[in-house]
Design an enzyme around this catalytic site. Structure first.
Site, PDB file in Angstrom:
ATOM      1  N   ASN A   1       1.700   1.638   7.109  1.00  0.00           N
ATOM      2  CA  ASN A   1       1.346   0.862   5.796  1.00  0.00           C
ATOM      3  C   ASN A   1       1.124   1.640   4.461  1.00  0.00           C
ATOM      4  O   ASN A   1       0.980   1.212   3.434  1.00  0.00           O
ATOM      5  CB  ASN A   1      -0.116   0.099   6.150  1.00  0.00           C
ATOM      6  CG  ASN A   1       0.151  -0.833   7.306  1.00  0.00           C
ATOM      7  OD1 ASN A   1       1.068  -1.881   7.056  1.00  0.00           O
ATOM      8  ND2 ASN A   1      -0.325  -0.654   8.287  1.00  0.00           N
TER       9      ASN A   1
ATOM     10  N   TYR B   1       9.187  -4.685  15.059  1.00  0.00           N
ATOM     11  CA  TYR B   1       8.787  -4.640  13.878  1.00  0.00           C
ATOM     12  C   TYR B   1       9.432  -3.607  13.043  1.00  0.00           C
ATOM     13  O   TYR B   1       9.528  -2.560  13.390  1.00  0.00           O
ATOM     14  CB  TYR B   1       7.179  -4.491  13.671  1.00  0.00           C
ATOM     15  CG  TYR B   1       6.493  -5.808  14.366  1.00  0.00           C
ATOM     16  CD1 TYR B   1       5.993  -6.827  13.580  1.00  0.00           C
ATOM     17  CD2 TYR B   1       6.470  -5.809  15.544  1.00  0.00           C
ATOM     18  CE1 TYR B   1       5.499  -7.990  14.012  1.00  0.00           C
ATOM     19  CE2 TYR B   1       5.692  -6.945  16.175  1.00  0.00           C
ATOM     20  CZ  TYR B   1       5.377  -8.060  15.265  1.00  0.00           C
ATOM     21  OH  TYR B   1       4.872  -9.229  15.934  1.00  0.00           O
TER      22      TYR B   1
ATOM     23  N   GLY C   1       3.819 -15.453   7.070  1.00  0.00           N
ATOM     24  CA  GLY C   1       3.059 -14.917   8.293  1.00  0.00           C
ATOM     25  C   GLY C   1       4.191 -14.637   9.251  1.00  0.00           C
ATOM     26  O   GLY C   1       5.255 -14.916   9.289  1.00  0.00           O
ATOM     27  N   THR C   2       3.705 -13.844  10.580  1.00  0.00           N
ATOM     28  CA  THR C   2       4.660 -13.375  11.272  1.00  0.00           C
ATOM     29  C   THR C   2       5.333 -14.464  12.141  1.00  0.00           C
ATOM     30  O   THR C   2       6.434 -14.512  12.529  1.00  0.00           O
ATOM     31  CB  THR C   2       3.998 -12.388  12.449  1.00  0.00           C
ATOM     32  OG1 THR C   2       2.810 -13.048  12.911  1.00  0.00           O
ATOM     33  CG2 THR C   2       3.951 -10.941  11.912  1.00  0.00           C
TER      34      THR C   2
ATOM     35  N   ARG D   1       0.747  -1.207   0.122  1.00  0.00           N
ATOM     36  CA  ARG D   1      -0.038   0.145  -0.018  1.00  0.00           C
ATOM     37  C   ARG D   1       0.654   1.445   0.052  1.00  0.00           C
ATOM     38  O   ARG D   1       0.239   2.297   0.026  1.00  0.00           O
ATOM     39  CB  ARG D   1      -0.981   0.004   1.133  1.00  0.00           C
ATOM     40  CG  ARG D   1      -2.207  -0.995   0.812  1.00  0.00           C
ATOM     41  CD  ARG D   1      -3.177  -0.895   2.087  1.00  0.00           C
ATOM     42  NE  ARG D   1      -2.670  -1.432   3.341  1.00  0.00           N
ATOM     43  CZ  ARG D   1      -2.760  -1.140   4.370  1.00  0.00           C
ATOM     44  NH1 ARG D   1      -3.795  -0.223   4.936  1.00  0.00           N
ATOM     45  NH2 ARG D   1      -2.415  -1.939   5.530  1.00  0.00           N
TER      46      ARG D   1
ATOM     47  N   TYR E   1      37.502  29.578 -11.350  1.00  0.00           N
ATOM     48  CA  TYR E   1      37.493  28.651 -12.182  1.00  0.00           C
ATOM     49  C   TYR E   1      37.726  28.862 -13.607  1.00  0.00           C
ATOM     50  O   TYR E   1      37.289  29.818 -14.099  1.00  0.00           O
ATOM     51  CB  TYR E   1      36.109  27.738 -12.185  1.00  0.00           C
ATOM     52  CG  TYR E   1      35.835  26.564 -12.929  1.00  0.00           C
ATOM     53  CD1 TYR E   1      36.765  25.628 -12.842  1.00  0.00           C
ATOM     54  CD2 TYR E   1      34.851  26.434 -13.812  1.00  0.00           C
ATOM     55  CE1 TYR E   1      36.491  24.403 -13.494  1.00  0.00           C
ATOM     56  CE2 TYR E   1      34.634  25.315 -14.562  1.00  0.00           C
ATOM     57  CZ  TYR E   1      35.429  24.108 -14.071  1.00  0.00           C
ATOM     58  OH  TYR E   1      34.924  23.024 -14.847  1.00  0.00           O
TER      59      TYR E   1
ATOM     60  N   SER F   1      33.860  47.735  -4.549  1.00  0.00           N
ATOM     61  CA  SER F   1      32.702  46.761  -5.150  1.00  0.00           C
ATOM     62  C   SER F   1      33.090  46.618  -6.558  1.00  0.00           C
ATOM     63  O   SER F   1      33.801  47.271  -7.411  1.00  0.00           O
ATOM     64  CB  SER F   1      31.458  47.763  -5.010  1.00  0.00           C
ATOM     65  OG  SER F   1      30.924  48.223  -3.765  1.00  0.00           O
TER      66      SER F   1
ATOM     67  N   ASP G   1       8.616  -2.066  10.542  1.00  0.00           N
ATOM     68  CA  ASP G   1       7.722  -0.906  10.288  1.00  0.00           C
ATOM     69  C   ASP G   1       6.927  -0.147  11.247  1.00  0.00           C
ATOM     70  O   ASP G   1       6.003   0.481  11.155  1.00  0.00           O
ATOM     71  CB  ASP G   1       6.646  -1.495   9.105  1.00  0.00           C
ATOM     72  CG  ASP G   1       5.846  -2.570   9.661  1.00  0.00           C
ATOM     73  OD1 ASP G   1       6.085  -2.919  10.811  1.00  0.00           O
ATOM     74  OD2 ASP G   1       5.038  -2.968   8.953  1.00  0.00           O
TER      75      ASP G   1
ATOM     76  N   ASN H   1      37.444  44.007   4.115  1.00  0.00           N
ATOM     77  CA  ASN H   1      36.191  44.197   3.918  1.00  0.00           C
ATOM     78  C   ASN H   1      35.892  44.064   2.241  1.00  0.00           C
ATOM     79  O   ASN H   1      36.731  44.309   1.473  1.00  0.00           O
ATOM     80  CB  ASN H   1      35.684  45.559   3.938  1.00  0.00           C
ATOM     81  CG  ASN H   1      34.195  46.285   4.055  1.00  0.00           C
ATOM     82  OD1 ASN H   1      33.818  45.743   2.792  1.00  0.00           O
ATOM     83  ND2 ASN H   1      33.964  47.038   4.839  1.00  0.00           N
TER      84      ASN H   1
HETATM   85  C1  UD1 Z   1       0.186  -8.233  13.217  1.00  0.00           C
HETATM   86  C2  UD1 Z   1      -0.283  -8.972  14.446  1.00  0.00           C
HETATM   87  C3  UD1 Z   1      -1.614  -8.359  14.865  1.00  0.00           C
HETATM   88  C4  UD1 Z   1      -1.442  -6.967  15.539  1.00  0.00           C
HETATM   89  C5  UD1 Z   1      -0.680  -6.189  14.015  1.00  0.00           C
HETATM   90  C6  UD1 Z   1      -0.032  -5.054  14.693  1.00  0.00           C
HETATM   91  C7  UD1 Z   1      -0.016 -11.312  13.652  1.00  0.00           C
HETATM   92  C8  UD1 Z   1      -0.372 -12.591  13.142  1.00  0.00           C
HETATM   93  N1  UD1 Z   1      -0.732 -10.168  13.634  1.00  0.00           N
HETATM   94  O1  UD1 Z   1      -0.958  -8.229  12.148  1.00  0.00           O
HETATM   95  O2  UD1 Z   1      -2.132  -9.242  15.916  1.00  0.00           O
HETATM   96  O3  UD1 Z   1      -2.459  -6.276  15.861  1.00  0.00           O
HETATM   97  O4  UD1 Z   1       0.459  -6.877  13.629  1.00  0.00           O
HETATM   98  O5  UD1 Z   1       0.580  -3.978  13.721  1.00  0.00           O
HETATM   99  O6  UD1 Z   1       1.011 -11.319  13.942  1.00  0.00           O
HETATM  100  N2  UD1 Z   1       6.265  -9.819   8.499  1.00  0.00           N
HETATM  101  C9  UD1 Z   1       7.545 -10.826   8.177  1.00  0.00           C
HETATM  102  N3  UD1 Z   1       7.200 -11.933   7.418  1.00  0.00           N
HETATM  103  C10 UD1 Z   1       5.752 -12.325   7.262  1.00  0.00           C
HETATM  104  C11 UD1 Z   1       4.756 -11.626   7.579  1.00  0.00           C
HETATM  105  C12 UD1 Z   1       4.903 -10.403   8.385  1.00  0.00           C
HETATM  106  O7  UD1 Z   1       8.478 -10.268   8.045  1.00  0.00           O
HETATM  107  O8  UD1 Z   1       5.803 -13.429   6.679  1.00  0.00           O
HETATM  108  C13 UD1 Z   1       6.549  -8.565   9.251  1.00  0.00           C
HETATM  109  C14 UD1 Z   1       5.973  -7.379   8.234  1.00  0.00           C
HETATM  110  O9  UD1 Z   1       6.972  -6.920   7.365  1.00  0.00           O
HETATM  111  C15 UD1 Z   1       5.463  -6.488   9.318  1.00  0.00           C
HETATM  112  C16 UD1 Z   1       5.019  -7.391  10.554  1.00  0.00           C
HETATM  113  O10 UD1 Z   1       5.839  -8.614  10.312  1.00  0.00           O
HETATM  114  O11 UD1 Z   1       6.625  -5.627   9.874  1.00  0.00           O
HETATM  115  C17 UD1 Z   1       3.646  -7.423  10.537  1.00  0.00           C
HETATM  116  O12 UD1 Z   1       3.076  -8.036   9.535  1.00  0.00           O
HETATM  117  P1  UD1 Z   1       1.633  -7.753   9.095  1.00  0.00           P
HETATM  118  O13 UD1 Z   1       1.353  -8.638   7.872  1.00  0.00           O
HETATM  119  O14 UD1 Z   1       1.454  -6.246   9.130  1.00  0.00           O
HETATM  120  O15 UD1 Z   1       1.017  -7.921  10.495  1.00  0.00           O
HETATM  121  P2  UD1 Z   1      -0.558  -7.700  10.537  1.00  0.00           P
HETATM  122  O16 UD1 Z   1      -1.574  -8.366   9.777  1.00  0.00           O
HETATM  123  O17 UD1 Z   1      -0.780  -6.225  10.587  1.00  0.00           O
END
Ligand code: UD1
Ligand code: CA
Length: 458
Positions: free
Chosen positions: A226, A100, A78-79, A15, A387, A405, A102, A377
């Site tokens: 984001n 994180y 996923g996280t 985004r 140059y 001047s 970000d 001055n």
């Molecule tokens: C996550 C949380 C959510 C929380 C929110 C806060 C989980 C499942 N959910 O959701 O509960 O309220 O953050 O902002 O954890 N990332 C990776 N690798 C991945 C996925 C994500 O490095 O495979 C990193 C992203 O770059 C980002 C962070 O993890 O910095 C969070 O990922 P994002 O997908 O934004 O999580 P949310 O869905 O917002």
């Protein structure tokens, strides 16, 4: 306490609509990842792990200077999956803190509070926050006694759960051993088919591991980026935080909403006054009683005590002495060193030049590659012709000289001590000390000359 910090930074940031990975976008002078890394460093960790993935090449090229172990997550699943890339390599003892890439404005104070709760070997501590508009975040579920039981993601939450305002910031800490065990048990059976790190909360409950929560001092600390709109919001928050920092150290800001600091103030004197719309970039040193007028830009500049920088001046990679007066509308370019009580006036450009005590260049001049002594001055409209189209040459003006001047000093050239240069001269050879030198064409008056008359149309 042994401390490992994992910074998750593999996400794409769709985004942002950018060719640049999200974590490389800047707030102030540092990119998002650098902010988080700086804060992580303040906690004196044993190791910082950065999980990168999207735009890996660009991220590594830009950020390889960071003190960290880089781990690539090839697919962003996923996280929980991101943490799993690191957890296998963690020791059993010691604490692991997840941050994180970000979420740039988190502070060490808040993290220290999170780290302070419970027994480091047996705990799961979550940073949570209450939001009026919790949409998009994972919600914190608590039981009747107030203990946390679960985190439900927005996309998996029912209508009642969506009413909950306490949300998961994502930031948490636990022990290495517990994290390894739990992350190994994660499943991706949810609406996004992702491995949710948040699922370790119910595992902790099941294992009877105590959960603790802490809150940040300010919600901006846990706000993620984001979109460009969120980036701008955090930029303003960051600037307000720095303005506050300056005021707490005795700086008068005419309007704390209208100053931008994109760097570091490495030295700060007493009673500094800063007018509106000033931009401070890079490393800045401000002495006692420095006054900075409106719309001034300073970049890697050192300003001595009691010096005044007047409106619309730009000073870059330069050192200015004490009790100087610069501007308005002055441009001081790199490698300029001004001693004390120097005056640089309007529409004057100075480059790679040193100027001694009490010397003045007050109007409409270009001074480049010059060395100017004390009490000199330099008259209006003086140009150092430094140059020749191929090489740069030096101009030397010794103490007490007076440059009339509209003089052109064709370098290399030297003007001796206490020399006077007549206005309008083109100086191509050294001008001796204590003498008047001028190269002006003699003035003449043509007797009997009459102005032409306008021709009449026929
Ligand atoms: C996550 C949380 C959510 C929380 C929110 C806060 C989980 C499942 N959910 O959701 O509960 O309220 O953050 O902002 O954890 N990332 C990776 N690798 C991945 C996925 C994500 O490095 O495979 C990193 C992203 O770059 C980002 C962070 O993890 O910095 C969070 O990922 P994002 O997908 O934004 O999580 P949310 O869905 O917002
Ligand atoms: Ca997600």
């Amino acid at each position: 306490m042994n401390l490992d910090i994992i910074i998750l930074a593999a996400g794409q940031g769709k985004r942002m609509y950018s060719a640049k990975p999200k974590i490389l976008h800047s707030v102030g002078s540092w990119c998002l990842l650098e902010h988080v890394h700086k804060t992580a460093m303040q906690l004196n960790p044993d190791r910082i792990w950065i999980v990168h993935g999207h735009g890996s090449r660009q991220v590594l090229d830009a950020m390889h200077h960071l003190d960290a172990t880089w781990i690539e997550q090839l697919e962003q699943r996923g996280t929980g999956h991101a943490v799993a890339q690191v957890s296998a390599r963690l020791g059993d003892d010691g604490t692991v803190l997840v941050l994180y890439g970000d979420v740039p404005l988190i502070t060490a104070d808040t993290l220290n509070r999170l780290l302070a709760h419970g027994d480091p070997d047996r705990r799961l501590n979550l940073l949570t926050v209450g939001l009026d508009e919790p949409a998009g975040y994972g919600r914190i579920l608590r039981n009747a006694t107030g203990a946390v039981t679960h985190i439900v993601e927005e996309k998996d939450a029912n209508a009642e759960q969506k009413q909950i305002r306490e949300v998961n910031t994502g930031i948490l800490c636990t022990s290495g051993a517990l994290l390894k065990r739990w992350v190994g048990q994660l499943r991706n059976e949810n609406s996004q088919q992702e491995y949710y790190l948040t699922d370790i909360v119910s595992m902790a409950v099941q294992d009877g591991v105590p959960l603790h929560t802490a809150r940040p001092d300010d919600v901006v600390e846990v706000m993620g980026v984001n979109t460009r709109t969120q980036l701008a919001t955090l930029e303003r928050a960051w600037q307000r935080r720095q303005a506050q920092w300056l005021m707490e150290r005795g700086v008068t800001l005419r309007d704390p909403e209208r100053i931008d600091i994109r760097g570091e103030i490495t030295d700060l004197g007493q009673d500094v006054e800063i007018d509106i719309n000033v931009i401070l970039e890079g490393k800045i040193r401000l002495g006692n009683g420095v006054r900075i007028g409106p719309h001034v830009v300073l970049r890697n500049a050192s300003i001595g005590d009691q010096t005044e920088i007047l409106a619309y001046s730009l000073i870059e990679d330069a050192a200015i002495g004490s009790a100087c007066r610069i501007g308005p509308f002055a441009r001081v370019r790199p490698e300029t060193v001004l001693a004390d009580q120097v005056h640089i006036g309007n529409f004057v450009e100075i480059k790679k030049t040193s100027i001694g005590n009490g010397s003045k260049v007050n109007h409409l001049s270009y001074i480049g590659d010059a060395c100017i002594g004390q009490q000199v001055n330099v008259g209006a409209g003086t140009i150092t012709c430094n140059y020749d189209g191929v090489n740069k040459h030096q101009t030397l003006i010794e103490d007490g000289a007076f440059i009339g001047s509209d003089t052109q000093l064709v370098a290399p050239v030297k003007v001796g001590k206490n020399a006077t240069i007549g206005a309008g001269s083109t100086i191509t050879r050294d001008a001796p000390a204590d003498a008047l030198t001028l190269s002006r064409v003699g003035q003449k008056t043509v007797d009997g000359w009459t102005r032409p008359l306008k021709k009449t149309q026929t």
